[in-house]
Motif scaffolding. Structure first.
Motif, PDB file in Angstrom:
ATOM      1  N   VAL A  22       0.879  -1.142   0.091  1.00 41.14           N
ATOM      2  CA  VAL A  22       0.161   0.112   0.131  1.00 41.14           C
ATOM      3  C   VAL A  22       0.973   1.055   0.148  1.00 41.14           C
ATOM      4  N   VAL A  23       1.853   1.327   0.778  1.00 38.97           N
ATOM      5  CA  VAL A  23       3.031   2.570   0.866  1.00 38.97           C
ATOM      6  C   VAL A  23       3.402   2.691  -0.401  1.00 38.97           C
ATOM      7  N   LEU A  26       1.129   4.378  -2.768  1.00 44.92           N
ATOM      8  CA  LEU A  26       1.087   5.712  -2.459  1.00 44.92           C
ATOM      9  C   LEU A  26       2.173   6.403  -2.889  1.00 44.92           C
ATOM     10  N   ILE A  29       1.822   6.927  -6.504  1.00 44.06           N
ATOM     11  CA  ILE A  29       0.833   8.108  -7.085  1.00 44.06           C
ATOM     12  C   ILE A  29       1.337   9.486  -6.574  1.00 44.06           C
ATOM     13  N   ILE A  30       1.685   9.396  -5.470  1.00 42.10           N
ATOM     14  CA  ILE A  30       2.026  10.759  -4.978  1.00 42.10           C
ATOM     15  C   ILE A  30       3.424  11.231  -5.753  1.00 42.10           C
TER      16      ILE A  30
END
Length: 268
Positions: A22-23, A26, A29-30
């Protein structure tokens, strides 16, 4: 088959790596979002600084790919993938590409220097690498100029940026250097007056800086004059050719002899 055992292992694996996955997502994406923002900001800053549009696009693309690679490496390292060997492979590939493209990289660096420091711009009359002409286009790897004979000359930016460049347009005024000779028996003052009248009556000759006419040499068969009118770069050849023609006509009209080579034949 002990299904409970495998179920526990699967749940344990998911529990162990789910957070990292998940990290990592993220981070992707970020990171990609921030990369786009940084590229836009960098292009705006380069535009404010007057950096050439071609160089803006190239540096923007270069920055974009660099940031994307960094984001990707950070993301995969988050899920436990060993990135040391991956970075080493990228470095080796970059070195190989760099060695193969030494000339192109030198031209790129030269193009970047030309676009940043601007020793000339499109439309300028320049002389470089044994060529003279008007700059048509400045690309990241080459510069294109149009010669007086309307020929397209392409000069690599690497050699162009490392050599001498004469910019005839930068100062806005250009001196035309002409030399004319008269016979030793002619009146020097009268000849100077003829030369000065010719250049002052030419519509393309500037009043400032003032034109000059001076005796430059006492040659073997002539007294030579340095005739120096000033003009704008775009009128250089007009002045050069028109003044040369008008001087010949004016000297003929004034009865002043223009010497020419003589051959003396001695017979025994």
């Amino acid at each position: 088959m002990d299904y409970q055992k495998y179920t526990d292992l699967a749940l344990g694996f998911i529990g162990k790596y789910a957070v990292n996955v998940v990290v990592a997502i993220l981070i992707l994406i970020i990171g990609l979002w921030l990369s786009k923002k940084l590229i836009k900001i960098s292009r705006k800053l380069m535009a404010k600084q007057g950096v050439d549009e071609t160089l803006q696009r190239f540096l923007g693309d270069l920055l974009g790919w660099t940031l994307k690679i960094l984001v990707f490496i950070t993301a995969i390292s988050q899920v436990g993938v060993e990135t040391t060997s991956f970075i080493a492979i990228l470095g080796a590939a970059g070195l190989a590409v760099g060695l193969a493209l030494q000339g192109s990289l030198a031209n790129f660096a030269g193009g970047a220097l030309i676009m940043i420091f601007k020793p000339f711009k499109v439309g300028d009359l320049i002389e470089a690498q044994g060529e003279i002409g008007v700059v048509k286009e400045i690309q990241i790897f080459v510069t294109k100029i149009i010669s007086p004979g309307n020929k397209l000359v392409i000069i690599p930016n690497g050699t162009l940026s490392n050599g001498n460049i004469k910019n005839y347009t930068e100062e806005g005024k250009l001196r035309v250097d002409l030399t004319f000779g008269i016979g030793y028996g002619e009146d020097i003052k009268q000849a100077k007056e003829v030369f000065m009248n010719v250049i002052k009556s030419n519509p393309n000759v500037l009043n400032e800086p003032a034109p000059s006419v001076n005796v430059s040499e006492l040659a073997d068969s002539s007294v030579n004059f340095a005739v120096r009118p000033w003009t704008t770069p775009d009128k250089y050849w007009d002045v050069y050719f028109s003044v040369t023609e008008e001087v010949k006509l004016a000297l003929d009209k004034a009865g002043i002899e223009i010497p020419y080579p003589h051959h003396v034949e001695i017979r025994k």
